[in-house]
Design a protein around this motif. Structure first.
Motif, PDB file in Angstrom:
ATOM      1  N   VAL A   1       0.846  -1.204   0.000  1.00 53.34           N
ATOM      2  CA  VAL A   1       0.000   0.000   0.000  1.00 53.34           C
ATOM      3  C   VAL A   1       0.878   1.251   0.000  1.00 53.34           C
ATOM      4  O   VAL A   1       0.615   2.216  -0.736  1.00 53.34           O
ATOM      5  N   ALA A   2       1.972   1.205   0.765  1.00 53.97           N
ATOM      6  CA  ALA A   2       2.840   2.395   0.888  1.00 53.97           C
ATOM      7  C   ALA A   2       3.460   2.790  -0.448  1.00 53.97           C
ATOM      8  O   ALA A   2       3.376   3.948  -0.882  1.00 53.97           O
ATOM      9  N   TYR A   3       4.080   1.821  -1.148  1.00 50.73           N
ATOM     10  CA  TYR A   3       4.755   2.151  -2.413  1.00 50.73           C
ATOM     11  C   TYR A   3       3.739   2.588  -3.462  1.00 50.73           C
ATOM     12  O   TYR A   3       3.989   3.452  -4.288  1.00 50.73           O
ATOM     13  N   ALA A   4       2.537   1.997  -3.412  1.00 50.32           N
ATOM     14  CA  ALA A   4       1.496   2.404  -4.382  1.00 50.32           C
ATOM     15  C   ALA A   4       0.930   3.776  -4.012  1.00 50.32           C
ATOM     16  O   ALA A   4       0.652   4.605  -4.886  1.00 50.32           O
ATOM     17  N   LEU A   5       0.794   4.058  -2.717  1.00 46.24           N
ATOM     18  CA  LEU A   5       0.339   5.404  -2.287  1.00 46.24           C
ATOM     19  C   LEU A   5       1.285   6.466  -2.842  1.00 46.24           C
ATOM     20  O   LEU A   5       0.868   7.508  -3.352  1.00 46.24           O
ATOM     21  N   ALA A   6       2.587   6.154  -2.763  1.00 46.90           N
ATOM     22  CA  ALA A   6       3.608   7.122  -3.204  1.00 46.90           C
ATOM     23  C   ALA A   6       3.492   7.384  -4.706  1.00 46.90           C
ATOM     24  O   ALA A   6       3.747   8.484  -5.187  1.00 46.90           O
ATOM     25  N   GLN A   7       3.082   6.331  -5.441  1.00 53.48           N
ATOM     26  CA  GLN A   7       2.916   6.522  -6.896  1.00 53.48           C
ATOM     27  C   GLN A   7       1.733   7.443  -7.182  1.00 53.48           C
ATOM     28  O   GLN A   7       1.717   8.159  -8.174  1.00 53.48           O
ATOM     29  N   GLY A   8       0.728   7.351  -6.327  1.00 48.99           N
ATOM     30  CA  GLY A   8      -0.413   8.269  -6.429  1.00 48.99           C
ATOM     31  C   GLY A   8      -1.345   8.008  -7.584  1.00 48.99           C
ATOM     32  O   GLY A   8      -2.230   8.813  -7.884  1.00 48.99           O
ATOM     33  N   GLU A   9      -1.169   6.853  -8.269  1.00 51.43           N
ATOM     34  CA  GLU A   9      -2.018   6.615  -9.447  1.00 51.43           C
ATOM     35  C   GLU A   9      -3.234   5.760  -9.149  1.00 51.43           C
ATOM     36  O   GLU A   9      -4.118   5.596  -9.978  1.00 51.43           O
ATOM     37  N   ILE A  10      -3.221   5.147  -7.950  1.00 49.74           N
ATOM     38  CA  ILE A  10      -4.331   4.223  -7.630  1.00 49.74           C
ATOM     39  C   ILE A  10      -5.069   4.746  -6.398  1.00 49.74           C
ATOM     40  O   ILE A  10      -4.440   5.101  -5.401  1.00 49.74           O
TER      41      ILE A  10
END
Ligand SMILES: Nc1ncnc2c1ncn2[C@@H]1O[C@H](COP(=O)(O)OP(=O)(O)O)[C@@H](O)[C@H]1O
Ligand SMILES: Cc1cn([C@H]2C[C@H](O)[C@@H](COP(=O)(O)OP(=O)(O)O)O2)c(=O)[nH]c1=O
Length: 191
Positions: free
Chosen positions: A91-100
């Motif tokens: 969740v953290a790495y995807a949050l950082a991407q901000g696309e999902i």
């Protein structure tokens, strides 16, 4: 008990897991990505950072997690499981991407894990200077090449991810003496 050691690259997760393993007779030591045979192949793809689509990268990590939960976590929930990373990193790495969207991050992780998450997560927290030093000591993989600011933002996202997943997060100063950190984790696990 299923616990995870979390932290950005070079925070000291592998170091701690090697130390912790010695304190348990039959702990299951595992990791994400790459905790299963299929996961190892997925790990190669994601660490090469070849995917152009952030959604594709996220779904590859989810596939690794689904296989990990089915093959390693579920069959060993009666033991102590210590994992190097978990859905909290996901969740953290995807949050950082901000696309999902956050709601999709959570529902897709619930889908992949059947709602099985660590009961406790230990975050090895790195200050900027220590992170810069540790990164300077190694060959960087595709994700680490995104740089110091990217990784520091991830660290904040790990704290947010644990809250979103409603998982108890214990934050430890990653620059402390290695044995001191191990003792702090053990004291908390065995509390
Ligand atoms: N508490 C610590 N103090 C100083 N150096 C550490 C500490 N823990 C780990 N290291 C060093 O930092 C580097 C990264 O550690 P590692 O366990 O591989 O991190 P990770 O698995 O989180 O990427 C290694 O060179 C390791 O020896
Ligand atoms: C588990 C997971 C890891 N990652 C990232 C974190 C790391 O950069 C990389 C995993 O490689 P890893 O070897 O665990 O990193 P390190 O040991 O250096 O901490 O993939 C995600 O982006 N999403 C995820 O779901």
């Amino acid at each position: 008990m299923y616990i995870a050691i979390e932290g950005i690259d070079t925070a000291g997760k592998s170091t701690q897991i090697k130390k912790l393993e010695k304190h348990f007779d039959n702990a299951v030591i595992t990791k994400e990505p790459g905790g299963t045979d299929v996961g190892k192949e997925i790990r190669e793809i994601v660490l090469s950072a070849k995917t152009k689509s952030k959604k594709a990268e996220f779904l590859l990590f989810l596939a690794d997690r689904a296989e990990h939960v089915k093959e390693i976590i579920k069959p060993n929930l009666d033991k102590t499981i210590i994992s190097d990373r978990s859905a909290v990193s996901g969740v953290a790495y995807a949050l950082a991407q901000g696309e999902i969207e956050k709601k999709d991050l959570l529902s897709l992780n619930n889908f992949a894990t059947d709602g099985i998450y660590p009961s406790k997560v230990f975050l090895l927290f790195l200050e900027k200077k220590e992170l810069e030093f540790r990164l300077s000591q190694k060959k960087l993989d595709g994700i680490e090449l995104r740089g110091v600011e990217y990784l520091l933002n991830i660290q904040n996202c790990i704290i947010e991810a644990a809250k979103l997943l409603n998982i108890e997060l214990i934050t430890i100063n990653a620059a402390k003496n290695i044995d001191e950190i191990t003792k702090e984790i053990l004291n908390n696990i065995k509390k």
